[in-house]
Design an enzyme around this catalytic site. Structure first.
Site, PDB file in Angstrom:
ATOM      1  N   ASP A  89      42.014  41.021 129.354  1.00  0.00           N
ATOM      2  CA  ASP A  89      42.533  42.309 129.811  1.00  0.00           C
ATOM      3  C   ASP A  89      44.006  42.486 129.468  1.00  0.00           C
ATOM      4  OD1 ASP A  89      43.514  40.407 131.525  1.00  0.00           O
ATOM      5  OD2 ASP A  89      42.891  41.391 133.375  1.00  0.00           O
TER       6      ASP A  89
ATOM      7  N   GLU B 229      52.133  45.053 135.781  1.00  0.00           N
ATOM      8  CA  GLU B 229      51.691  46.372 135.305  1.00  0.00           C
ATOM      9  C   GLU B 229      51.745  47.416 136.413  1.00  0.00           C
ATOM     10  OE1 GLU B 229      48.315  44.735 132.199  1.00  0.00           O
ATOM     11  OE2 GLU B 229      47.855  44.790 134.322  1.00  0.00           O
TER      12      GLU B 229
HETATM   13  P1  NAD Z   1      41.334  32.782 138.468  1.00  0.00           P
HETATM   14  O1  NAD Z   1      42.484  32.119 137.806  1.00  0.00           O
HETATM   15  O2  NAD Z   1      41.205  32.722 139.953  1.00  0.00           O
HETATM   16  O3  NAD Z   1      39.949  32.234 137.856  1.00  0.00           O
HETATM   17  C1  NAD Z   1      39.735  32.057 136.489  1.00  0.00           C
HETATM   18  C2  NAD Z   1      38.770  30.903 136.292  1.00  0.00           C
HETATM   19  O4  NAD Z   1      38.476  30.794 134.900  1.00  0.00           O
HETATM   20  C3  NAD Z   1      39.342  29.551 136.733  1.00  0.00           C
HETATM   21  O5  NAD Z   1      38.498  28.971 137.699  1.00  0.00           O
HETATM   22  C4  NAD Z   1      39.403  28.739 135.424  1.00  0.00           C
HETATM   23  O6  NAD Z   1      39.132  27.363 135.634  1.00  0.00           O
HETATM   24  C5  NAD Z   1      38.300  29.413 134.617  1.00  0.00           C
HETATM   25  N1  NAD Z   1      38.410  29.201 133.159  1.00  0.00           N
HETATM   26  C6  NAD Z   1      39.516  29.279 132.365  1.00  0.00           C
HETATM   27  N2  NAD Z   1      39.186  28.998 131.087  1.00  0.00           N
HETATM   28  C7  NAD Z   1      37.850  28.767 131.075  1.00  0.00           C
HETATM   29  C8  NAD Z   1      36.927  28.438 130.045  1.00  0.00           C
HETATM   30  N3  NAD Z   1      37.317  28.277 128.783  1.00  0.00           N
HETATM   31  N4  NAD Z   1      35.620  28.276 130.384  1.00  0.00           N
HETATM   32  C9  NAD Z   1      35.207  28.407 131.670  1.00  0.00           C
HETATM   33  N5  NAD Z   1      36.035  28.722 132.686  1.00  0.00           N
HETATM   34  C10 NAD Z   1      37.346  28.898 132.391  1.00  0.00           C
HETATM   35  O7  NAD Z   1      41.383  34.296 137.988  1.00  0.00           O
HETATM   36  P2  NAD Z   1      40.621  35.572 138.619  1.00  0.00           P
HETATM   37  O8  NAD Z   1      41.480  36.251 139.619  1.00  0.00           O
HETATM   38  O9  NAD Z   1      39.218  35.196 138.970  1.00  0.00           O
HETATM   39  O10 NAD Z   1      40.622  36.517 137.330  1.00  0.00           O
HETATM   40  C11 NAD Z   1      39.839  36.170 136.196  1.00  0.00           C
HETATM   41  C12 NAD Z   1      40.229  37.036 135.044  1.00  0.00           C
HETATM   42  O11 NAD Z   1      39.840  38.380 135.296  1.00  0.00           O
HETATM   43  C13 NAD Z   1      41.739  37.070 134.774  1.00  0.00           C
HETATM   44  O12 NAD Z   1      41.948  36.946 133.393  1.00  0.00           O
HETATM   45  C14 NAD Z   1      42.165  38.419 135.274  1.00  0.00           C
HETATM   46  O13 NAD Z   1      43.295  38.908 134.580  1.00  0.00           O
HETATM   47  C15 NAD Z   1      40.928  39.242 135.000  1.00  0.00           C
HETATM   48  N6  NAD Z   1      40.773  40.426 135.843  1.00  0.00           N
HETATM   49  C16 NAD Z   1      40.273  41.527 135.235  1.00  0.00           C
HETATM   50  C17 NAD Z   1      40.096  42.668 135.977  1.00  0.00           C
HETATM   51  C18 NAD Z   1      39.502  43.881 135.343  1.00  0.00           C
HETATM   52  O14 NAD Z   1      39.523  44.951 135.947  1.00  0.00           O
HETATM   53  N7  NAD Z   1      38.952  43.759 134.168  1.00  0.00           N
HETATM   54  C19 NAD Z   1      40.442  42.694 137.346  1.00  0.00           C
HETATM   55  C20 NAD Z   1      40.909  41.530 137.935  1.00  0.00           C
HETATM   56  C21 NAD Z   1      41.063  40.387 137.158  1.00  0.00           C
END
Ligand code: NAD
Length: 355
Positions: free
Chosen positions: A237, A66
């Site tokens: 997101d 993006e």
């Molecule tokens: P990451 O992959 O490092 O961590 C995600 C975690 O979620 C992992 O540890 C995984 O095991 C866990 N997980 C997956 N499915 C699960 C479930 N059903 N129950 C419990 N835990 C579960 O990712 P990250 O960098 O920490 O990002 C997390 C999310 O936040 C991503 O989807 C990312 O796109 C989003 N994000 C959003 C913003 C925003 O501004 N809203 C900014 C950054 C990241």
């Protein structure tokens, strides 16, 4: 804005990952999260000034890439960011990013920065700044579901900005919870590792969902969520990537960043296009109410918006000059005669060899 002093406008200050980490430690993680929250809130207060557009997304089977642009009329900024939930299995991060600020009057860049660390900081600062407006009074306990890359930042921002001091962690990968527990030990939070999402949300005033899975997931179902809580849903997101059952949305007052983008990417993609939401800038500027009763469920459907990245880059630009944690990049071609770009390239070949 105090900018790093370039020796020439063609030299652009660059904040590498190594320098960003030095800057974070120079300022302190919690003070920097608080400062970022203040910068983002200040820019949300001048919302009308900004160019706003849903981010430009290129979707593929495994993720999304993006571009997130905006401008306040004087400064232009953009971030490049990806989201690839499967990356962690290959030892890569789900989210990486870099970004740039430029002056509108010349179009010349004035800052290039890594934004992988900065995105985690700004996302956490945004969540906590929003929770400061919406969370129930005296909130002390947060459930943190999803204990990946963003999670410790989320926890510390909620502590620094909202006074959360008890954290209940759950991830469906126990190794992720163990990692977050280890990283957060001794940082002023009472930590509890939980065995399910239901367990994690017991007694929580704030529930943060921050999981990564490219599907319509139901991390929380309606029967799990009691009245009066604040939900900070930031993992959903992207189109086709949500975390909450739609019945939770139907019972909640939903707050968003920029409605046209959130309708595409947020939890509310599950609802009708006229499902009512409030934009956070309205609450911050006093144009709309935030939490109005102790029993109300407030829900921040956070997807990440360009103005938050702009604020974060603006903050880095203001703070990095004094810290010295940057280097200068030879990024813009700078011929002596601006119309003689070709001559500059020709001269770079060195003196011609006589035949
Ligand atoms: P990451 O992959 O490092 O961590 C995600 C975690 O979620 C992992 O540890 C995984 O095991 C866990 N997980 C997956 N499915 C699960 C479930 N059903 N129950 C419990 N835990 C579960 O990712 P990250 O960098 O920490 O990002 C997390 C999310 O936040 C991503 O989807 C990312 O796109 C989003 N994000 C959003 C913003 C925003 O501004 N809203 C900014 C950054 C990241």
């Amino acid at each position: 804005m105090t900018a790093p002093k370039p020796s020439s406008l063609a030299m652009v200050p660059f904040v590498s990952v190594a320098n960003m980490m030095k800057l974070v430690h120079h300022i302190g993680i919690e003070p920097m999260l608080r400062d970022l929250g203040d910068y983002i809130e200040a820019d949300f207060k001048r919302w009308a000034l900004f160019d706003k557009t849903p981010r430009v997304a290129s979707h593929s089977r495994d993720g999304v890439i993006e571009l997130m642009p905006t401008s306040d009329g004087e400064v232009y900024g953009f971030k490049y960011v990806n989201g690839h939930p499967k990356n962690t299995r290959a030892g890569l991060q789900t989210v990486t990013a870099f970004g740039l600020l430029a002056t509108v009057d010349t179009g010349y860049p004035v800052l290039l920065s890594e934004m992988t660390v900065l995105t985690a900081m700004r996302t956490a600062a945004t969540s906590a700044m929003v929770a400061r407006h919406l969370a129930p009074k005296g909130a002390r306990t947060m459930a943190m579901i999803g204990n990946g890359a963003q999670s410790e930042f989320q926890a510390l921002a909620m502590k620094a900005i909202c006074g959360i001091d008890r954290l209940r962690l759950y991830d469906n990968d126990p190794a992720a919870t163990a990692k977050a527990m280890r990283n957060l030990r001794g940082m002023g939070l009472e930590l509890t590792a939980c065995t399910s999402a239901e367990d994690a949300i017991l007694g929580a005033d704030v529930i943060t969902t921050c999981t990564a899975d490219k599907q319509y997931a139901t991390i929380l179902t309606d029967n799990m969520v009691g009245s009066g809580v604040h939900i900070n849903a930031i993992g959903g997101d992207c189109p086709g990537k949500t975390e909450l059952h739609r019945d939770i949305l139907a019972r909640s007052s939903v707050f968003v960043e920029y409605t046209p983008q959130t309708r595409i990417e947020g939890e509310i993609q599950q609802m009708n296009p006229d499902f009512p939401v409030t934009e956070m800038w309205q609450v911050i500027s006093g144009a709309a109410p935030g939490r109005t009763s102790a029993r109300q469920i407030t829900l921040f459907d956070g997807v990440g918006f360009a103005i938050e990245d702009f604020s974060a880059l603006r903050y880095v630009r203001d703070r990095v000059a004094r810290s010295g944690h940057y280097e200068m990049l030879d990024m813009i071609a700078d011929p002596d005669d601006p119309r003689d770009l070709f001559g500059m390239v020709q001269r770079a070949a060195g003196p011609a060899v006589a035949a």
